[in-house]
Design a protein around this motif. Sequence first.
Motif, PDB file in Angstrom:
ATOM      1  N   VAL A 183      33.338  18.386  33.654  1.00 31.27           N
ATOM      2  CA  VAL A 183      33.161  19.828  33.459  1.00 31.27           C
ATOM      3  C   VAL A 183      32.990  20.237  32.008  1.00 31.27           C
ATOM      4  N   MET A 184      33.617  19.480  31.078  1.00 23.71           N
ATOM      5  CA  MET A 184      33.525  19.902  29.680  1.00 23.71           C
ATOM      6  C   MET A 184      32.498  19.095  28.894  1.00 23.71           C
ATOM      7  N   ASP A 185      31.695  18.281  29.554  1.00 22.68           N
ATOM      8  CA  ASP A 185      30.733  17.467  28.810  1.00 22.68           C
ATOM      9  C   ASP A 185      29.708  18.368  28.125  1.00 22.68           C
ATOM     10  N   PRO A 186      29.464  18.127  26.824  1.00 17.55           N
ATOM     11  CA  PRO A 186      28.523  18.993  26.101  1.00 17.55           C
ATOM     12  C   PRO A 186      27.120  18.982  26.716  1.00 17.55           C
ATOM     13  N   PHE A 187      26.781  17.942  27.454  1.00 18.90           N
ATOM     14  CA  PHE A 187      25.415  17.832  27.974  1.00 18.90           C
ATOM     15  C   PHE A 187      25.302  18.263  29.437  1.00 18.90           C
ATOM     16  N   LEU A 188      26.409  18.801  29.990  1.00 19.78           N
ATOM     17  CA  LEU A 188      26.401  19.115  31.425  1.00 19.78           C
ATOM     18  C   LEU A 188      25.314  20.135  31.794  1.00 19.78           C
ATOM     19  N   GLY A 245      30.585  -1.366  35.555  1.00 20.19           N
ATOM     20  CA  GLY A 245      29.445  -1.658  34.686  1.00 20.19           C
ATOM     21  C   GLY A 245      28.556  -0.444  34.501  1.00 20.19           C
ATOM     22  N   VAL A 246      28.286   0.267  35.602  1.00 21.25           N
ATOM     23  CA  VAL A 246      27.390   1.431  35.504  1.00 21.25           C
ATOM     24  C   VAL A 246      28.074   2.561  34.741  1.00 21.25           C
ATOM     25  N   THR A 247      29.413   2.672  34.847  1.00 26.34           N
ATOM     26  CA  THR A 247      30.121   3.679  34.048  1.00 26.34           C
ATOM     27  C   THR A 247      29.832   3.454  32.566  1.00 26.34           C
ATOM     28  N   MET A 248      29.899   2.190  32.142  1.00 26.84           N
ATOM     29  CA  MET A 248      29.629   1.906  30.726  1.00 26.84           C
ATOM     30  C   MET A 248      28.152   2.079  30.416  1.00 26.84           C
ATOM     31  N   LEU A 249      27.308   1.644  31.348  1.00 30.08           N
ATOM     32  CA  LEU A 249      25.860   1.759  31.135  1.00 30.08           C
ATOM     33  C   LEU A 249      25.462   3.213  30.915  1.00 30.08           C
ATOM     34  N   GLN A 250      25.995   4.129  31.760  1.00 29.89           N
ATOM     35  CA  GLN A 250      25.566   5.517  31.641  1.00 29.89           C
ATOM     36  C   GLN A 250      26.076   6.160  30.350  1.00 29.89           C
ATOM     37  N   TYR A 251      27.236   5.683  29.812  1.00 32.34           N
ATOM     38  CA  TYR A 251      27.671   6.200  28.508  1.00 32.34           C
ATOM     39  C   TYR A 251      26.697   5.757  27.426  1.00 32.34           C
ATOM     40  N   VAL A 252      26.232   4.500  27.533  1.00 36.86           N
ATOM     41  CA  VAL A 252      25.392   3.961  26.466  1.00 36.86           C
ATOM     42  C   VAL A 252      23.996   4.594  26.502  1.00 36.86           C
ATOM     43  N   GLY A 290      21.628  10.652  29.298  1.00 38.80           N
ATOM     44  CA  GLY A 290      20.616  11.168  30.226  1.00 38.80           C
ATOM     45  C   GLY A 290      21.237  11.968  31.343  1.00 38.80           C
ATOM     46  N   ALA A 291      20.390  12.720  32.034  1.00 40.44           N
ATOM     47  CA  ALA A 291      20.887  13.630  33.069  1.00 40.44           C
ATOM     48  C   ALA A 291      21.503  12.862  34.232  1.00 40.44           C
ATOM     49  N   TRP A 292      20.843  11.753  34.634  1.00 38.41           N
ATOM     50  CA  TRP A 292      21.390  10.982  35.765  1.00 38.41           C
ATOM     51  C   TRP A 292      22.787  10.474  35.435  1.00 38.41           C
ATOM     52  N   ALA A 293      23.027  10.188  34.130  1.00 41.85           N
ATOM     53  CA  ALA A 293      24.320   9.671  33.701  1.00 41.85           C
ATOM     54  C   ALA A 293      25.417  10.693  33.963  1.00 41.85           C
ATOM     55  N   ILE A 294      25.152  11.964  33.641  1.00 46.62           N
ATOM     56  CA  ILE A 294      26.171  13.008  33.806  1.00 46.62           C
ATOM     57  C   ILE A 294      26.486  13.201  35.285  1.00 46.62           C
ATOM     58  N   VAL A 295      25.466  13.243  36.133  1.00 42.91           N
ATOM     59  CA  VAL A 295      25.732  13.570  37.534  1.00 42.91           C
ATOM     60  C   VAL A 295      26.305  12.378  38.306  1.00 42.91           C
ATOM     61  N   ALA A 339      33.289  16.319  22.682  1.00 43.40           N
ATOM     62  CA  ALA A 339      32.328  15.349  22.153  1.00 43.40           C
ATOM     63  C   ALA A 339      33.041  14.148  21.552  1.00 43.40           C
ATOM     64  N   LYS A 340      34.275  14.359  21.044  1.00 47.84           N
ATOM     65  CA  LYS A 340      35.024  13.239  20.470  1.00 47.84           C
ATOM     66  C   LYS A 340      35.365  12.210  21.545  1.00 47.84           C
ATOM     67  N   PHE A 341      35.816  12.730  22.713  1.00 44.78           N
ATOM     68  CA  PHE A 341      36.148  11.803  23.796  1.00 44.78           C
ATOM     69  C   PHE A 341      34.903  11.099  24.314  1.00 44.78           C
ATOM     70  N   LEU A 342      33.808  11.850  24.388  1.00 46.59           N
ATOM     71  CA  LEU A 342      32.541  11.235  24.786  1.00 46.59           C
ATOM     72  C   LEU A 342      32.168  10.132  23.803  1.00 46.59           C
ATOM     73  N   GLY A 343      32.384  10.409  22.499  1.00 42.24           N
ATOM     74  CA  GLY A 343      32.078   9.423  21.470  1.00 42.24           C
ATOM     75  C   GLY A 343      32.918   8.163  21.631  1.00 42.24           C
ATOM     76  N   SER A 344      34.228   8.340  21.913  1.00 42.62           N
ATOM     77  CA  SER A 344      35.102   7.172  22.091  1.00 42.62           C
ATOM     78  C   SER A 344      34.616   6.322  23.249  1.00 42.62           C
ATOM     79  N   ALA A 345      34.318   6.981  24.385  1.00 42.48           N
ATOM     80  CA  ALA A 345      33.885   6.229  25.564  1.00 42.48           C
ATOM     81  C   ALA A 345      32.572   5.505  25.285  1.00 42.48           C
ATOM     82  N   THR A 346      31.662   6.159  24.555  1.00 43.11           N
ATOM     83  CA  THR A 346      30.376   5.533  24.263  1.00 43.11           C
ATOM     84  C   THR A 346      30.548   4.347  23.329  1.00 43.11           C
ATOM     85  N   ALA A 347      31.388   4.533  22.292  1.00 40.93           N
ATOM     86  CA  ALA A 347      31.604   3.432  21.340  1.00 40.93           C
ATOM     87  C   ALA A 347      32.254   2.236  22.030  1.00 40.93           C
ATOM     88  N   PHE A 348      33.136   2.527  23.003  1.00 41.99           N
ATOM     89  CA  PHE A 348      33.794   1.453  23.740  1.00 41.99           C
ATOM     90  C   PHE A 348      32.815   0.729  24.654  1.00 41.99           C
TER      91      PHE A 348
END
Lengths: 402, 177
Positions: free
Chosen positions: A387-392, A63-70, A73-78, A167-176
């Motif tokens: 490692v490759m997240d645009p917001f890291l 649940g938190v994996t999905m929450l942090q995509y939605v 924020g910084a806490w989400a990345i770490v 960013a495309k993969f990040l987008g897919s995970a967020t949309a999901f």
Amino acid sequence: MTGSNFQAPADLSRFRNISLGAGILAVVLLVVMAVSPENREQALRSWLLGFNFWGGIAIGCLGVTMLQYVTGGAWAIVIRRTVEAGSRTLPLVTILVIPILVFLGSLYEWHHLYGTDKIVTERGWFQTGAGFITRTIVYFVIFNVMQVMLNRWSAAQDQTSNYEDSAKFLGSATAFSGPGIVIFALTVSFAAIDWTMSLDPHWFSTIWGFLYIVGWALSCFCFAVVILAYLSDKEPMKSVLGRRHFHDIGKLMLALVMVWTYFNLSQFLIIWSGNIPEETPWYLDRMKNGWGVVGFLLILFHFAFPFIILLSRDVKRNARWLAIMAVFILVMRAIDMLYHIGPSPLVDGSKLGFQISWMDFAALIGIGGFWLWAFFTQLMKRPLVPVMDPFLDNAIEHGKGH
Amino acid sequence: MDNKIYGLMAEFDSPTELVDAARKVRDAGYRKTDAFTPFPLHEIDEALGIRRSILPYLVFGGGILGCLAGLGLQFYTHVIEYPINVGGRPHFSLPAFIPPSYEMTILFAAFTAVFGMLFLNGLPSPYHPVFNVERFSLAMREKFFLLIESEDEKFDYDETKGFMKTLNAQEVFDVED
């Protein structure tokens, strides 16, 4: 961020071996006890306790994996790689549920009430063994499909070479994750009703599902804080995690402690003011003898004490203090699960009164050992940050702030 | 120097320059200082040695007061002034009293936070000398300003102005009172 591959420190494998050893020992002990029929029911109830506590952390991690995509924020990345590793333990949790499905008749009273008890019979197929097993399989199919999808995108993101692809993969995970959270909440609601609420075949509470969504999310955050606080002492996470990351996650812990209290009070207040015989027995059993003391301790130490401590900014900014608080809340989470399971009627409808079995501890340690072993195995497989997240870089910078 | 001077203000291009300058200003012993930035800059509190606000403690006190007020109001109305038998429940029914007490806690805490913040900041303040500097409006957009008040014990117009010019500022302005 090149130059560092953010691999987990090697000494985690030590924890892995200790966990596995303790797990095997405790589970073997429990299985040996469960062979004799007079211990079987208690062994199963203890198993359900351990399953709800550790499996709950794994489900909370999903649940938190999905929450942090939605939310982002910084806490989400770490926190992402820690909760992802937790969600990848769900195949193990799926295996852990099997004893409950096999021995349904020795755990749930409704199992033999079908046909004789009017209320249970009226529920039809829903309250039969076949219904229970089918639904539980469906829950785990949903959880595992979600977990596999999210982890696949996340792994693919690590392999990309530029931020546009990542960013495309990040987008897919967020949309999901958006619709995913809705499905997740419904699934957890049904699962909680099946796994624990139905222990008392005639009692019901409409907020039960939310109690578990919130409780498991709280378990997950507390567990993640302990892991992150440990990692923050050594490289590579030493140069990633900052005070503000812990501050942010600490705020979420405070919020969830309050929501847990809010939902519990809602349930209690409605039943207390309604004062009707269908609803009150659940609380009556839990307000007398030792269970009354446990209930009081929950108000004091699952709410009041963590609430007051977590109000302080200094505690939330100090990784060590926050981790100590998190362990404390995790212990209270286990007691909260015990408070749900322990006073419930046995399969013959009789009530035990106040009793805590040593098998409860064996199950918590046993399942915990296996689960932690799986968790550390998964955590060490991937870099500790995406490692490759645009917001890291932004997220790391945020943590260093004053 | 006909007009009274409120203080001296230096303009910077970047937050890093501002924070560096703020550290130097503090090391030089100035205490009555302030900084103005287009966005919140957490490092500046530390750089200027701004002490943590007492507001959180006031809010906590406000919350406790609200909780007691809520409980007290319900106790007074339901137990002392106008006791009614509701379904045979005790006059002092704590479970039912919790939600209103909680709401009162939040209400009082929120009021304390808002009005305490205004009070501690000296707001509302219809006139403030810093706006006499024309370029100061850029503090809302892209520039960073550092102010030393003439009230400061170490303030000496010529010396302070000379010091501020060593801070790599874009420009140093007189702030008229």
